[in-house]
Write an enzyme that holds these catalytic residues in place. Structure first.
Site, mmCIF file in Angstrom:
data_model
loop_
_atom_site.group_PDB
_atom_site.id
_atom_site.type_symbol
_atom_site.label_atom_id
_atom_site.label_comp_id
_atom_site.label_asym_id
_atom_site.label_seq_id
_atom_site.Cartn_x
_atom_site.Cartn_y
_atom_site.Cartn_z
ATOM 1 N N LYS A 114 40.378 30.890 57.450
ATOM 2 C CA LYS A 114 41.837 30.944 57.622
ATOM 3 C C LYS A 114 42.327 29.770 58.454
ATOM 4 C CE LYS A 114 42.977 35.223 55.903
ATOM 5 N NZ LYS A 114 43.627 36.487 55.833
ATOM 6 N N LYS A 196 36.643 34.845 46.288
ATOM 7 C CA LYS A 196 37.085 36.240 46.383
ATOM 8 C C LYS A 196 38.507 36.403 45.833
ATOM 9 C CE LYS A 196 38.784 38.051 50.231
ATOM 10 N NZ LYS A 196 39.251 38.969 51.258
ATOM 11 N N LYS A 199 44.705 38.740 47.991
ATOM 12 C CA LYS A 199 46.058 39.184 47.719
ATOM 13 C C LYS A 199 47.110 38.164 48.132
ATOM 14 C CE LYS A 199 45.919 42.633 51.393
ATOM 15 N NZ LYS A 199 46.159 41.843 52.577
HETATM 16 P P1 ATP Z 1 44.278 38.126 52.423
HETATM 17 O O1 ATP Z 1 43.803 37.316 51.247
HETATM 18 O O2 ATP Z 1 45.745 38.261 52.543
HETATM 19 O O3 ATP Z 1 43.590 37.783 53.670
HETATM 20 P P2 ATP Z 1 42.664 40.259 51.358
HETATM 21 O O4 ATP Z 1 42.953 40.348 49.877
HETATM 22 O O5 ATP Z 1 41.360 39.688 51.778
HETATM 23 O O6 ATP Z 1 43.863 39.590 52.100
HETATM 24 P P3 ATP Z 1 42.597 42.334 53.361
HETATM 25 O O7 ATP Z 1 43.832 42.962 53.891
HETATM 26 O O8 ATP Z 1 41.963 41.290 54.208
HETATM 27 O O9 ATP Z 1 42.827 41.720 51.928
HETATM 28 O O10 ATP Z 1 41.543 43.448 52.984
HETATM 29 C C1 ATP Z 1 41.833 44.810 52.822
HETATM 30 C C2 ATP Z 1 40.611 45.538 52.326
HETATM 31 O O11 ATP Z 1 40.309 45.147 50.984
HETATM 32 C C3 ATP Z 1 39.341 45.237 53.125
HETATM 33 O O12 ATP Z 1 38.567 46.409 53.188
HETATM 34 C C4 ATP Z 1 38.649 44.197 52.308
HETATM 35 O O13 ATP Z 1 37.258 44.173 52.533
HETATM 36 C C5 ATP Z 1 38.973 44.661 50.916
HETATM 37 N N1 ATP Z 1 38.988 43.532 49.977
HETATM 38 C C6 ATP Z 1 39.799 42.455 50.030
HETATM 39 N N2 ATP Z 1 39.580 41.639 49.011
HETATM 40 C C7 ATP Z 1 38.569 42.199 48.283
HETATM 41 C C8 ATP Z 1 37.867 41.819 47.101
HETATM 42 N N3 ATP Z 1 38.173 40.703 46.473
HETATM 43 N N4 ATP Z 1 36.892 42.629 46.649
HETATM 44 C C9 ATP Z 1 36.578 43.771 47.286
HETATM 45 N N5 ATP Z 1 37.205 44.200 48.412
HETATM 46 C C10 ATP Z 1 38.181 43.423 48.909
#
Ligand code: ATP
Ligand code: LTN
Length: 331
Positions: A114, A196, A199
């Site tokens: 980040k 990955k 979102k």
């Molecule tokens: P950002 O990209 O905004 O940092 P993110 O998509 O990584 O967000 P988080 O809020 O950080 O989402 O994660 C929320 C939950 O979803 C956590 O338990 C994280 O491990 C899970 N998660 C996030 N992305 C994935 C993915 N691609 N596959 C499986 N689990 C995920």
């Protein structure tokens, strides 16, 4: 109180909830909720480590909480609330900051990623983010934390902090375990299957939001990046196909091996359509419930108000214990 164990988990209100979040975290929450005392928070304090527009954030926080419920979380039997409504999170985070080393935080890969992505805003909150996460978990004497695999390192830090604190003061915190689903631990971007699914990806074709309409879902899967060897198999180097197989298996609940057998001999076009259809069907009831719940603001309001009240009570018990151990004068 019953004798069930406790679950805590949260998602930060950034971007929109994707099938990565859903399959990696939310679906496990739903599956586990009857067997545990569950605490699910929209972790809005975490989200401001990256700049947020206040009007959009307020709306997104409500949308996220509504989506937790739409996914099947029972907000009456579990505690569902906004992290900022329970000040104990920030209070314990401060204390735990004093039990965490700079070196530990500097090793966190999410911090490194980040800070590379937001080079103009490497704030102290981004650095201490995992301490706030440890506070979230330890406040509730949590046994189990269902998350995707990207959070494993943070979880291990939370355990280390708990063990360190207990080492000094005796048994104060429960040392939590992670719960990481097998197929869905790390859903990859549909456009860049070596990264990955995120979102907050600026490329909206990389992720599927759980609120995307069926045609958008079909289109995104149609465009998903695969490879040119034309074989539906699960092996190293076939990142795009592996990802689609993982998604399909996580949605249907069948093993990857069975999914490979199901699709063997088919072309990529048909395979993608079938995966898309499975996702559309999985999300149909979620979207239906979301549409109904979104109209019922009073109900949502009641869920998060009562959730925060009860969470604050539980948190205050741990915080009081911590204060006593540290030597603070009773309030
Ligand atoms: P950002 O990209 O905004 O940092 P993110 O998509 O990584 O967000 P988080 O809020 O950080 O989402 O994660 C929320 C939950 O979803 C956590 O338990 C994280 O491990 C899970 N998660 C996030 N992305 C994935 C993915 N691609 N596959 C499986 N689990 C995920
Ligand atoms: N850091 C997590 C979100 C999060 C969390 C938590 C998850 C904050 N506090 C406590 C589980 C338990 C993330 O997914 N980025």
């Amino acid at each position: 109180m019953n004798d069930k164990k406790t679950i805590f988990s949260g998602i930060q209100p950034t971007g929109c909830i994707t099938i990565g979040n859903y399959l990696g975290a939310l679906k496990s929450w739903v599956q586990l909720q009857n067997d545990y005392n569950c605490i699910f928070s929209v972790v809005d304090l975490h989200s401001i480590t990256v700049r947020q527009d206040p009007i959009a954030l307020r709306k997104r926080c409500m949308d996220f909480l509504t989506q937790y419920l739409a996914c099947g979380i029972n907000g009456e039997d579990n505690l569902v609330y906004f992290q900022s409504h329970v000040p104990a999170h920030a209070e314990l985070a401060w204390i735990l900051n004093c039990f965490t080393y700079m070196g530990e935080l500097g090793r966190m890969t999410q911090f490194k990623d980040k800070s590379a992505k937001h080079a103009d805003n490497i704030n102290a909150g981004l650095f201490t983010y995992p301490v706030l996460m440890a506070a979230d978990i330890l406040l509730y004497q949590t046994d189990l934390v269902p998350v995707g695999i990207d959070q494993k390192q943070h979880l291990e830090l939370a355990r280390d902090i708990a063990i360190r604190f207990n080492g000094v003061f005796g048994d104060v915190f429960k040392v939590p375990e992670g719960y990481i689903p097998k197929e869905a631990a790390r859903i990859m971007s549909l456009q860049e299957p070596t990264s990955k699914m995120s979102k907050s990806d600026p490329n909206i074709n990389g992720f599927v939001s759980i609120l995307d309409d069926p045609d958008t879902i079909r289109r995104k899967f149609k465009r998903a990046v695969t490879d040119s060897d034309g074989e539906i198999a699960y092996r190293e180097g076939k990142d795009g196909i592996n990802n689609l197989l993982n998604i399909y298996s996580a949605v249907t609940g069948q093993s990857v091996e069975d999914s490979v057998n199901e699709f063997s001999g088919l072309g990529y076009g048909t395979f993608k359509e079938r995966v898309a259809e499975a996702v559309v069907e999985e999300l149909r009831p979620v979207q239906q419930r979301y549409a109904d719940l979104a109209k019922n603001k009073d109900y949502i309001n009641k869920i998060y108000t009562e959730g925060a009240k009860h969470a604050a009570y539980l948190a205050s018990k741990t915080l009081r214990k911590v204060h006593r151990k540290l030597g603070y004068v009773d309030r």
